[in-house]
Design a protein around this motif. Structure first.
Motif: not given
Length: 119
Positions: A47-54
């Protein structure tokens, strides 16, 4: 709410998992590369993603968030110490629920998840 964590730092990923679990969310997995995150999302449909950039292999979280939004209509919360790396065009495509700096303040992640649940 079923959530995918996209984070290559194991301690941060486990902390996020603990916070999300305490909120009553189901963490469907932790991915450390863009390729793994996209594949997991295609399999599991979070339903959702928690995303780091690197990410671990030099891949970019922006690419994950853009693919999830455009291909699967899965929203993201960006959690990174490098928020300045996201261009205005990428923000327009990703339409993130929130962009949180690391370390995030208590309650910021919960507020973002609640906003996603509210629609």
């Amino acid at each position: 709410m079923r959530i995918l964590i996209v984070e290559d730092n194991a301690l941060i990923a486990l902390d996020l998992e603990m916070q999300l679990t305490e909120m009553g969310c189901e963490v469907i997995g932790i991915s450390v590369t863009a390729e793994a995150a996209i594949a997991k999302s295609r399999q599991e449909g979070p339903d959702l993603a928690i995303v780091d950039l690197q990410l671990a292999d030099g891949s970019r979280g922006q690419d994950v968030a853009m693919a999830l939004r455009t291909e699967m209509d899965i929203p993201s919360v960006i959690v990174s110490g490098s928020l300045h790396q996201v261009t205005d065009d990428e923000k327009a495509t990703i339409r993130p629920i929130a962009m949180l700096s690391k370390p995030s303040l208590p309650g910021e992640l919960q507020n973002a998840v609640v906003r996603c649940e509210a629609g």
